[in-house]
Write a protein that holds these residues in place. Sequence first.
Motif, PDB file in Angstrom:
ATOM      1  N   PHE A 113       0.833  -1.201   0.000  1.00  0.00           N
ATOM      2  CA  PHE A 113       0.000   0.000   0.000  1.00  0.00           C
ATOM      3  C   PHE A 113       0.869   1.252   0.000  1.00  0.00           C
ATOM      4  O   PHE A 113       2.040   1.225   0.371  1.00  0.00           O
ATOM      5  CB  PHE A 113      -0.895   0.046   1.246  1.00  0.00           C
ATOM      6  N   THR A 114       0.217   2.348  -0.397  1.00  0.00           N
ATOM      7  CA  THR A 114       0.773   3.667  -0.157  1.00  0.00           C
ATOM      8  C   THR A 114       0.025   4.223   1.045  1.00  0.00           C
ATOM      9  O   THR A 114      -1.190   4.438   0.990  1.00  0.00           O
ATOM     10  CB  THR A 114       0.579   4.599  -1.370  1.00  0.00           C
ATOM     11  N   THR A 129      -5.000   6.279   5.530  1.00  0.00           N
ATOM     12  CA  THR A 129      -5.416   5.760   4.226  1.00  0.00           C
ATOM     13  C   THR A 129      -4.360   4.765   3.738  1.00  0.00           C
ATOM     14  O   THR A 129      -3.165   5.046   3.783  1.00  0.00           O
ATOM     15  CB  THR A 129      -5.548   6.891   3.193  1.00  0.00           C
ATOM     16  N   ALA A 130      -4.824   3.614   3.283  1.00  0.00           N
ATOM     17  CA  ALA A 130      -3.940   2.599   2.684  1.00  0.00           C
ATOM     18  C   ALA A 130      -4.402   2.396   1.247  1.00  0.00           C
ATOM     19  O   ALA A 130      -5.410   1.728   0.994  1.00  0.00           O
ATOM     20  CB  ALA A 130      -3.993   1.299   3.473  1.00  0.00           C
ATOM     21  N   LYS A 131      -3.680   3.008   0.303  1.00  0.00           N
ATOM     22  CA  LYS A 131      -4.072   2.965  -1.103  1.00  0.00           C
ATOM     23  C   LYS A 131      -3.272   1.895  -1.841  1.00  0.00           C
ATOM     24  O   LYS A 131      -2.066   1.776  -1.678  1.00  0.00           O
ATOM     25  CB  LYS A 131      -3.839   4.327  -1.752  1.00  0.00           C
ATOM     26  N   SER A 135      -3.821   1.920  -8.538  1.00  0.00           N
ATOM     27  CA  SER A 135      -5.234   1.544  -8.479  1.00  0.00           C
ATOM     28  C   SER A 135      -6.015   2.645  -7.768  1.00  0.00           C
ATOM     29  O   SER A 135      -5.445   3.456  -7.043  1.00  0.00           O
ATOM     30  CB  SER A 135      -5.389   0.211  -7.728  1.00  0.00           C
ATOM     31  N   ARG A 136      -7.320   2.665  -7.983  1.00  0.00           N
ATOM     32  CA  ARG A 136      -8.190   3.591  -7.271  1.00  0.00           C
ATOM     33  C   ARG A 136      -8.677   3.006  -5.950  1.00  0.00           C
ATOM     34  O   ARG A 136      -9.363   3.675  -5.184  1.00  0.00           O
ATOM     35  CB  ARG A 136      -9.398   3.953  -8.133  1.00  0.00           C
TER      36      ARG A 136
END
Length: 238
Positions: A113-114, A129-131, A135-136
């Motif tokens: 994740f980011t 937030t773990a993006k 990806s969205r």
Amino acid sequence: MVSSVLDEGIKGYGNGWLILHHEYEVIVGEHTPAPNLYEMDYDELIALVEDAMKAIRTRSYKNGYDQGHFDAEIEAAHGTYEKSDQQKRDEVVAQAKEDVETLKMRNRLSKAFTIQVIERPKSRSVEATAKVPNSRKAFYGIAKCAPNDCFNVHIGKAIALRRALGLVVPSEYLNVPQPTEVRVGDVVRGRMAFSMDTYEETVGEIEDGKYKYIGGDFDYTEDADLVIIDDSRAGEGE
């Protein structure tokens, strides 16, 4: 350069010198080079992280065993020792700080994740937030302090980050005791002496029997009736 190791010592080449074993000390042994993380593949990184976490758990277990043994000795000598609420809170804050760093390290290695963590002290909350890269898709976590509880950003970060990553939040984060000792860096709420009005200040110094505030005012420590509302102590090495 050493030619051979004998029973009585080490010998150089040819008719070289002989040094008895009791006359020298080995100061450099075999050295295993540190692994290059950037050259390791994904499975190797995961295995390395798992080995590191296993070592941390083993070390934590040993430290806990040693502390338990020490506490038992203290109890035998002086009777049962019960930790204060402040000591319990300090331990939970320290645990939360280490937890956040460990979670971030694991994520850096796995690149799953980011991660972004936003502190909102005015609203007494933390958002994480773990993006998923490229990806969205993203996962969110929030920790909001109850109105009558003392806010601590380190505990909030651990809670929010664990929720964003879909991990269990330890019960001690949610049931941590309230602080009982005013310390430098704490944000406190006080009450005016001759009215019901309240004020909020950050403690800058504690000396000469006074809580000296960042804004320049002070309260006498013996007379002050203060409530600690934020003990994050950002910038104070806490």
